[in-house]
Each structure stands twice: as structure tokens, then as C-alpha cells.
Design an enzyme around this catalytic site. Structure first.
Site, PDB file in Angstrom:
ATOM      1  N   TYR A 164      38.136   5.092  -8.531  1.00  0.00           N
ATOM      2  CA  TYR A 164      38.940   5.980  -9.384  1.00  0.00           C
ATOM      3  C   TYR A 164      40.428   6.177  -8.598  1.00  0.00           C
ATOM      4  O   TYR A 164      41.276   6.794  -9.205  1.00  0.00           O
ATOM      5  CB  TYR A 164      38.382   7.385  -9.527  1.00  0.00           C
ATOM      6  CG  TYR A 164      37.437   7.241 -10.581  1.00  0.00           C
ATOM      7  CD1 TYR A 164      37.706   7.688 -11.810  1.00  0.00           C
ATOM      8  CD2 TYR A 164      35.963   6.963 -10.337  1.00  0.00           C
ATOM      9  CE1 TYR A 164      36.761   7.585 -13.068  1.00  0.00           C
ATOM     10  CE2 TYR A 164      35.109   6.821 -11.343  1.00  0.00           C
ATOM     11  CZ  TYR A 164      35.488   7.214 -13.033  1.00  0.00           C
ATOM     12  OH  TYR A 164      34.469   6.939 -13.719  1.00  0.00           O
TER      13      TYR A 164
ATOM     14  N   ASP B 228      26.886   8.253  -8.909  1.00  0.00           N
ATOM     15  CA  ASP B 228      26.437   6.972  -8.361  1.00  0.00           C
ATOM     16  C   ASP B 228      27.365   5.900  -7.696  1.00  0.00           C
ATOM     17  O   ASP B 228      27.273   4.941  -7.375  1.00  0.00           O
ATOM     18  CB  ASP B 228      25.501   6.381  -9.315  1.00  0.00           C
ATOM     19  CG  ASP B 228      26.311   5.884 -10.634  1.00  0.00           C
ATOM     20  OD1 ASP B 228      27.266   6.485 -10.904  1.00  0.00           O
ATOM     21  OD2 ASP B 228      25.911   4.882 -11.063  1.00  0.00           O
TER      22      ASP B 228
END
EC number: 3.2.1.-
Length: 452
Positions: free
Chosen positions: A244, A166
Site C-alpha cells: 500500500y 494478512d
């Protein structure tokens, strides 16, 4: 229809079940089988889900089981969220790397590779069981590292396996809302691998509005990615990086921060999760509320090191999705099921087989791109090709992922060392040897794969 949740005793399960409770379409999921190897976790989750279902007269029936074949048989959809090796394995993923001054994180870098080594064989075996007992089922994979696991399972089940994350859709939604736009009416141009991607354009009424955000100091400073990566770096990229990518662009800072904190994400979750299940078992009618408080605490500390805090002491509030209409990965899973079973055509960012989408990567590689989902399955959309920086990083990491899949399925230590050595966050053959030896010593499930 029947939904099987693999890892049904885990924290993600209530999100998925709440999405099902609010689904009024037809056909819909009427039976949810919860599979887990831990009986206490199953019973705690059954209690929480039952409390969440109380206001709903037609809630999907719950069937807990520790029998994998029973859980899978006859399923129309399967949501996979397993953690092979448990949180102790995750702690070892982190600490073995950190002891060598490398990133310890469950999906990125050496920690993610160790997690994949022990998880790929299990998930491929589950894929074979699905092919036998539920051959028409679609598998929505949330088991990390999601891109690697999805690609490994596709060797058995093909395009009936797709990976869910998500983060990309959440990024697009936050940007749209920051610009005062209806998030349901924007089109995202996103490209990458799981936990390694870039939002390149945000189209609204045919116009790319992302430059408006990048040019506005005030707005960009309000966006979490602007705070984490810095305004100058985001502008130099000309795109918004997946959160990330902090571990790539600020690798040394991340390692230094985690080491200074003294507590890793795995340490924090192992402690708080043990506390939660012990408390929930005796919480009675307050179990669901206890779950909500625990989830809020977990979410607040997510990637805390990227924002200058620690797991126990996050320094900034996060955009936590508590609104049922913003269901995160559970909403993505529900949209996939509705699109396939009811032909409610939808476009979303998924981990899917590349095919001819990105010419610089193999056709059978799993990539994270916008895809259309309908009754005929999942179809990645054509997209502008990545730039050299994006493609270079994607290609290097994808090569690593394919070597780690090979190592996990063959048991080859040489392949494992090859994968670790080529990873841009390791970048040393000697250190790769140390990592593989360290993981074999610390994690029985990795040892079982590489010493068989």
C-alpha cells in the site's frame, strides 16, 4: 465456543469458515453466528458454507441472523468485517477524490478517511454492545480502515480488540519461500501502521537474510514488491515496503493510472458482486464453486493499477492463496483464537495498542507490529525504533487518524477538514474543504455524521 461474524454475508466469510473446518484442536469453535443486514446475502452465504461443510462430520453449527444483539450475545470471539454504506459508499469514496485528482482508495488517503467517518460511530456503538452482551469476547477487527477502527473500538473494549491484516505475514512468507526457507521458522521484523509499514529484517537461525534478497537482481525481480516499487527504490529504502506504500511513493502515477482506467476497484466490485449474488441464489449445488471462481477473479485484479493494468484487465498474475494451509487473514484469526483459548502461544503481526513499543507515538495509538498471543492476551514485542522517514510518515498519518476519529465521534466538520488537510496525500486546506463537502453531498452516511 461461539464465534460471531459481523458482516457474515460477505465474501470473506468462507475463508474464515474453512479455517474452522480444518481446526482439530480442543476447545474449538462449535457455533458460528452470521450477522448481516441483507437477507439475500445471508442465505447465499449459508448455502455456500453448508456445501463447504459437507465433507466434515463435526462442522461448526451455522446460525444466520439480522439481529445484532442476538449475534453478539454470549460470543467468545467476534470477527468484524462490516462495510458501512456498502459498495456504493466505496464508489463514492473513490470518485469524490478522483474528481479532485486525488487518490481514490478505500483505506489510503481521502477515500479511507471518508470510509472511517461513517464507520467509526457504528463500530464504537457495536463495541458498547459487546461490552454489555459479551464482555469476555475478543474482537478480531477486519473492518477497514482497520487501524482506525481498531483504535476507536479500543476506547471501549481496550486490548480485547485487535486488528487483523494478512499483508505483512504474507509478505514474510513469500520472501522466505523465494529464498528457499521454511516460512514457519522465520522471524519478521516489521513496523508500521495498517497498510503503511516496512519489513526491515527477516531472521532465520539468528541471521538476517533480507540483505541476501536485496542483493540478488533475479530473486528481487521475482518478488511482487520488487516489480511494483522497482529494485533501485527498494534497495534505497533498505527494507521491503508494504504494497500500500505504492500509493505514497508513486502517488501521481497511481492517480493517473486509476483515472486512465476509467473503472475503479469499487466500480468493479459493485458490478461483479451484484452478478455473483444473483447467480449464486440460483446456482444450487454449484454455489461454492461459483464463489471460488469469483474470488479468483477478484484477487487477480487486486491493486491492478500498481502493476500497470486495470480492474477489468490485470496484466500480471498475483500470488493468490488457494492452498488451505495458507489461509491469509482467516489463518491469522484462527491462530489468535487458538492462542487465547488453548494457550497455543503464537507470534504474529497485528494491529495492537502501542504502549511503550514505539517511543515516537502515543501509548494508546494502534500500531502494526509483531506481537505474542497466548491465554493472557496480546503482547506487542519490543522492536528497534523506526528510522526518521518511517517515523515521520507514521506520525503524520497517525495524527490524521486521531483527528478523523474525533470528527466521527463529535460530528465536527472542522475536525474532519483538519484531518483531510493534514493527510500527506491531500496536503491542502482548500482541497480538504472541497473533499468534506463532496463526501457530505455524495454519501448519506457521512452526511448523517457531520450534520447531526
Amino acid at each position: 465456543m461461539k464465534l460471531c461474524i459481523l458482516g457474515g454475508g460477505g465474501f470473506r466469510t468462507p475463508y474464515v469458515y474453512q479455517a474452522l473446518l480444518r481446526d482439530s484442536g480442543s476447545p474449538r469453535i462449535t457455533e458460528v453466528t452470521l450477522y448481516d443486514v441483507d437477507e439475500q446475502r445471508l442465505q447465499v452465504m449459508l448455502m455456500i458454507l453448508s456445501q463447504l461443510a459437507e465433507p466434515f462430520a463435526d462442522a461448526p453449527k451455522l446460525k444466520p441472523t439480522r439481529n445484532l444483539a442476538e449475534a453478539i450475545t454470549g460470543s467468545d470471539f467476534i470477527f468484524a468485517a462490516l462495510r458501512v454504506g456498502g459498495l456504493e459508499g466505496r464508489r463514492c469514496d473513490e470518485h469524490v477524490a478522483l474528481d479532485l485528482n486525488l487518490l481514490g482508495q478505500e483505506t489510503t488517503g481521502p477515500g479511507g478517511l471518508a470510509y472511517a467517518l461513517r464507520t467509526v460511530p457504528v463500530m464504537v456503538q457495536i463495541a458498547r454492545l459487546i461490552a454489555e452482551l459479551a464482555p469476555r469476547a475478543y474482537v478480531m477487527n477486519f473492518t477497514n480502515p482497520a487501524g482506525i477502527i481498531t483504535e476507536a473500538m479500543q476506547t471501549v473494549l481496550g486490548d480485547r480488540v485487535l486488528g487483523i491484516c494478512d499483508t505483512p505475514s504474507g509478505l514474510g512468507r513469500r520472501v522466505a519461500e523465494l529464498l528457499g526457507l521454511d516460512a514457519t521458522r522465520v522471524q519478521l521484523d516489521y513496523v508500521g501502521l495498517n497498510h503503511l509499514g516496512w519489513l526491515r529484517r527477516l531472521l532465520y537461525q539468528g541471521r538476517d537474510v533480507l540483505p541476501d534478497l536485496l542483493a540478488d537482481d533475479t530473486l528481487l525481480s521475482e518478488l511482487e514488491e520488487g516489480q511494483v516499487f522497482g529494485l533501485d527504490w527498494v534497495r534505497s529504502l533498505g527494507a521491503l515496503p508494504n504494497e500500500y506504500l505504492y500509493y505514497y511513493y508513486f502517488h501521481r502515477d497511481a492517480v493517473r493510472g486509476i483515472l486512465a482506467a476509467g473503472t475503479t476497484r469499487g466500480d468493479f466490485l459493485a458490478r461483479t458482486q451484484q452478478e455473483f449474488y444473483a447467480q449464486a441464489a440460483v446456482a444450487g449445488a454449484d454455489a461454492a464453486e461459483l464463489w471460488r471462481r469469483t474470488v479468483a477473479r477478484r484477487s487477480a485484479s487486486y491493486m491492478a493499477e500498481a502493476r500497470g493494468g486495470t480492474q477489468d484487465h490485470p496484466v500480471a498474475e498475483r500470488d493468490i492463496e488457494t492452498d488451505p494451509s495458507q489461509q491469509g487473514y482467516a489463518g491469522v484469526a484462527l491462530a489468535v483464537m487458538a492462542a487465547i483459548s488453548r494457550n497455543e502461544r503464537a507470534t504474529m503481526i497485528l494491529n495492537v495498542r502501542n504502549g511503550a513499543t514505539l517511543t515516537g507515538l502515543p501509548p494508546d495509538a494502534v500500531v502494526e507490529v509483531p506481537a505474542v498471543v497466548d491465554a493472557n492476551g496480546v503482547h506487542p514485542l519490543s522492536t528497534p525504533q523506526p528510522d526518521l522517514h518511517q517515523l515521520g510518515l507514521m506520525a503524520q498519518v497517525k495524527d490524521v487518524e486521531r483527528h478523523i476519529i474525533s470528527a466521527a465521534l463529535s460530528g465536527s466538520k472542522a475536525e474532519a477538514v483538519h484531518a483531510f488537510a493534514l493527510h500527506p496525500l491531500v496536503d491542502s486546506v482548500r482541497v480538504a474543504d472541497q473533499l468534506v463537502a463532496g463526501y457530505v453531498e455524495a454519501i448519506p452516511e457521512v452526511a448523517a455524521v457531520l450534520t447531526r
